[in-house]
Enzyme design. Structure first.
Site, mmCIF file in Angstrom:
data_model
loop_
_atom_site.group_PDB
_atom_site.id
_atom_site.type_symbol
_atom_site.label_atom_id
_atom_site.label_comp_id
_atom_site.label_asym_id
_atom_site.label_seq_id
_atom_site.Cartn_x
_atom_site.Cartn_y
_atom_site.Cartn_z
ATOM 1 N N SER A 194 0.827 -1.223 0.000
ATOM 2 C CA SER A 194 0.000 0.000 0.000
ATOM 3 C C SER A 194 0.855 1.265 0.000
ATOM 4 O O SER A 194 0.381 2.334 -0.389
ATOM 5 C CB SER A 194 -0.966 0.009 1.192
ATOM 6 O OG SER A 194 -0.272 0.127 2.418
ATOM 7 N N HIS A 195 2.119 1.176 0.458
ATOM 8 C CA HIS A 195 2.964 2.377 0.516
ATOM 9 C C HIS A 195 4.293 2.193 -0.212
ATOM 10 O O HIS A 195 5.260 2.892 0.049
ATOM 11 C CB HIS A 195 3.130 2.841 1.969
ATOM 12 C CG HIS A 195 1.869 3.490 2.465
ATOM 13 N ND1 HIS A 195 0.759 2.759 2.781
ATOM 14 C CD2 HIS A 195 1.529 4.781 2.615
ATOM 15 C CE1 HIS A 195 -0.225 3.581 3.131
ATOM 16 N NE2 HIS A 195 0.213 4.810 3.039
ATOM 17 N N ARG A 238 2.298 4.145 -4.295
ATOM 18 C CA ARG A 238 2.136 5.524 -3.827
ATOM 19 C C ARG A 238 2.664 6.561 -4.839
ATOM 20 O O ARG A 238 2.472 7.770 -4.655
ATOM 21 C CB ARG A 238 2.797 5.706 -2.461
ATOM 22 C CG ARG A 238 1.846 5.393 -1.322
ATOM 23 C CD ARG A 238 0.734 6.425 -1.229
ATOM 24 N NE ARG A 238 -0.285 6.100 -0.230
ATOM 25 C CZ ARG A 238 -1.583 5.953 -0.504
ATOM 26 N NH1 ARG A 238 -2.030 6.047 -1.737
ATOM 27 N NH2 ARG A 238 -2.448 5.718 0.455
ATOM 28 N N HIS A 284 2.538 14.714 2.805
ATOM 29 C CA HIS A 284 2.984 13.454 3.409
ATOM 30 C C HIS A 284 2.245 12.275 2.787
ATOM 31 O O HIS A 284 1.030 12.214 2.832
ATOM 32 C CB HIS A 284 2.727 13.495 4.914
ATOM 33 C CG HIS A 284 3.593 12.563 5.693
ATOM 34 N ND1 HIS A 284 3.501 11.193 5.566
ATOM 35 C CD2 HIS A 284 4.573 12.794 6.586
ATOM 36 C CE1 HIS A 284 4.394 10.633 6.362
ATOM 37 N NE2 HIS A 284 5.056 11.582 6.992
ATOM 38 N N LEU A 320 5.747 5.196 8.017
ATOM 39 C CA LEU A 320 6.579 5.800 9.066
ATOM 40 C C LEU A 320 7.672 4.869 9.583
ATOM 41 O O LEU A 320 8.626 5.324 10.211
ATOM 42 C CB LEU A 320 5.687 6.236 10.233
ATOM 43 C CG LEU A 320 4.594 7.268 9.897
ATOM 44 C CD1 LEU A 320 3.829 7.644 11.156
ATOM 45 C CD2 LEU A 320 5.183 8.504 9.236
ATOM 46 N N ASP A 366 3.953 -0.290 12.909
ATOM 47 C CA ASP A 366 3.555 0.921 12.193
ATOM 48 C C ASP A 366 2.213 0.649 11.550
ATOM 49 O O ASP A 366 2.123 -0.171 10.631
ATOM 50 C CB ASP A 366 4.603 1.242 11.109
ATOM 51 C CG ASP A 366 4.200 2.444 10.254
ATOM 52 O OD1 ASP A 366 3.326 3.217 10.676
ATOM 53 O OD2 ASP A 366 4.785 2.595 9.158
ATOM 54 N N ALA A 394 -1.983 2.297 10.625
ATOM 55 C CA ALA A 394 -3.016 3.329 10.649
ATOM 56 C C ALA A 394 -3.891 3.095 11.881
ATOM 57 O O ALA A 394 -4.059 1.948 12.318
ATOM 58 C CB ALA A 394 -3.862 3.233 9.385
ATOM 59 N N ARG A 420 -6.073 4.087 4.003
ATOM 60 C CA ARG A 420 -6.749 4.489 2.763
ATOM 61 C C ARG A 420 -6.145 3.739 1.566
ATOM 62 O O ARG A 420 -6.854 3.293 0.666
ATOM 63 C CB ARG A 420 -6.562 6.003 2.587
ATOM 64 C CG ARG A 420 -7.373 6.616 1.461
ATOM 65 C CD ARG A 420 -8.776 6.855 1.896
ATOM 66 N NE ARG A 420 -9.560 7.656 0.979
ATOM 67 C CZ ARG A 420 -10.842 7.937 1.176
ATOM 68 N NH1 ARG A 420 -11.462 7.488 2.258
ATOM 69 N NH2 ARG A 420 -11.523 8.657 0.313
ATOM 70 N N GLU A 474 -4.896 0.851 1.479
ATOM 71 C CA GLU A 474 -5.351 -0.542 1.448
ATOM 72 C C GLU A 474 -6.736 -0.615 0.789
ATOM 73 O O GLU A 474 -6.999 -1.518 -0.013
ATOM 74 C CB GLU A 474 -5.404 -1.062 2.891
ATOM 75 C CG GLU A 474 -5.432 -2.553 3.055
ATOM 76 C CD GLU A 474 -4.199 -3.274 2.521
ATOM 77 O OE1 GLU A 474 -3.090 -2.701 2.517
ATOM 78 O OE2 GLU A 474 -4.374 -4.431 2.075
ATOM 79 N N ARG A 500 7.091 -10.320 9.391
ATOM 80 C CA ARG A 500 6.719 -10.643 7.998
ATOM 81 C C ARG A 500 7.514 -9.744 7.052
ATOM 82 O O ARG A 500 8.046 -10.184 6.038
ATOM 83 C CB ARG A 500 5.211 -10.409 7.803
ATOM 84 C CG ARG A 500 4.738 -10.603 6.361
ATOM 85 C CD ARG A 500 3.508 -9.759 6.034
ATOM 86 N NE ARG A 500 3.720 -8.337 6.218
ATOM 87 C CZ ARG A 500 4.288 -7.540 5.327
ATOM 88 N NH1 ARG A 500 4.696 -8.021 4.181
ATOM 89 N NH2 ARG A 500 4.459 -6.251 5.580
#
Ligand code: NDP
Ligand code: PYC
Length: 338
Positions: free
Chosen positions: A47-48, A52, A120, A124, A178, A180, A186, A188, A309
């Site tokens: 997702s990041h 992104r 941003h 993180l 880390d 949300a 979002r 995901e 993981r």
């Protein structure tokens, strides 16, 4: 993922950099964004990772970001470092301020960076792990856009507000989490939409406040916090700590600032670091052993520590020399190339 593409590790950063420079970021911003995307993709953070890039491109298209902003690092109080991103992406400001954070934390035992006026988009954990690699414990948090309803509400007020923590471990990967404070990030939900998959229960409500499993209805309605009122309170704390505390925007204000144009949220970030050597009265080894006993008791039960993981994915991807992403995503990313 069904239909996937293998991207050699040495092609990830150039792909990201070419897309970013082509869209208008200068070399320094493009390099720092590409490094973050590589770092996340290497650990299979779908997702990041490269996904992104769309948000980064949408951000520059929206016209509010300065793709060549030069951050400004100043001090506010003995142990507070102010990193003004000057309307650019957060990462250059963060990178410029981290060495001073390490230095101040070693001097005072505790110190913080307040990043202000930044766009941003990123995870993180790379930031807090940079600090745990230096032997410090660290936390980071940011608001985002007001997509998330508070517990008991049905309207977006809070951000997806991630909280990251990392604890250094001798000769071992750190203890890091880390996530949300919304049930799903979002990003995901966007990936579920791309894959045409329904969301699990408990992720979002639609515009009428009814539970929904439809990613489109979820994004038009309101996302929910994880853990009901507990996640909601943590999310509010993040709004306060990375917003009013550091003289920056809440997720509500970031959403207003965006004027519906999309792209990355615009707000602040707080990163806190703690030096175990100063807190533990010189008994670092003894206290490290306490922490290790705790981790061992968790693992002995068959539970896993967060980030294991991710570390396993990193080792596997380095060993085989490539990452795998969905073929559709790869095609859409290549279409971003100038
Ligand atoms: P996830 O729900 O995917 O996972 C969060 C954490 O929980 C990871 O550390 C993960 O470790 C750990 N974890 C997952 N399953 C287990 C398990 N069974 N046992 C122990 N630990 C487990 O995270 P999110 O989707 O909420 O967030 C993903 C990323 O999105 C984060 O990096 C976050 O920073 C970023 N984000 C950024 C935002 C921004 O505004 N910049 C906003 C929201 C999110 P592991 O990775 O090893 O599975
Ligand atoms: O996935 O929630 C999210 C997110 C917001 C900003 C960047 N990522």
């Amino acid at each position: 993922m069904n239909n996937t593409v293998k991207i050699p590790l040495n092609e990830i950063r150039p792909l990201a950099r070419d897309v970013l420079v082509g869209a208008g970021y200068d070399d320094a911003h493009a390099a720092s964004i590409a490094k973050m995307l590589y770092t996340c993709q290497l650990d299979d953070c779908q997702s990041h990772g490269l996904f992104r890039l769309f948000m980064c491109i949408q951000t520059i298209k929206a016209g509010k970001i300065d793709g060549a902003a030069v951050p400004d690092i100043t001090q506010a109080g003995k142990a507070i470092i102010k990193a003004d991103a000057h309307g650019g992406m957060s990462l250059l400001a963060m990178e410029a301020a981290i060495p001073q954070l390490i230095e101040k934390t070693r001097e005072f035992g505790i110190a913080a960076i307040a990043i202000n006026r930044c766009f941003h988009f990123s995870a993180l954990w790379p930031e807090v792990e940079r600090l745990s690699q230096a032997g410090l414990a660290a936390m980071a948090m940011v608001p985002s856009h007001s997509w998330v309803a508070p517990a008991g509400g049905t309207r977006g007020t809070l951000g997806t507000n991630p909280l990251a923590f990392s604890w250094p471990r001798k000769d071992k990967t750190p203890f890091t989490f880390d996530f949300a404070t919304s049930a799903f990030a979002r990003g995901e939900i966007e990936l579920y939409k791309r894959a045409g998959k329904p969301l699990p229960d408990g992720v979002a409500v639609d515009q009428d406040g009814n539970p929904t499993n439809d990613p489109d209805a979820a994004m038009a309605g309101a996302m929910l916090t994880f853990g009901g009122y507990k996640g909601s309170a943590l999310s509010i704390m993040i709004e306060l700590m990375a917003g009013p505390l550091i003289d920056d925007m809440t997720s509500l204000e970031s959403m207003e600032f965006a004027q519906g144009q999309g792209g990355a949220p615009y707000h602040g970030e707080i990163i806190l670091a703690f030096d175990p050597a100063q807190f533990s009265g010189g008994k670092v080894a003894e206290n490290d052993a306490r922490a290790e006993r705790l981790f061992a008791d968790i693992i002995d039960q068959g539970a896993r520590l967060p980030s294991q993981r991710r570390f396993a994915a990193r080792a596997r991807n380095i060993e085989r020399g490539y990452v795998e992403i969905s073929a559709d995503l790869y095609a859409d990313l290549r279409a971003l190339l100038p």
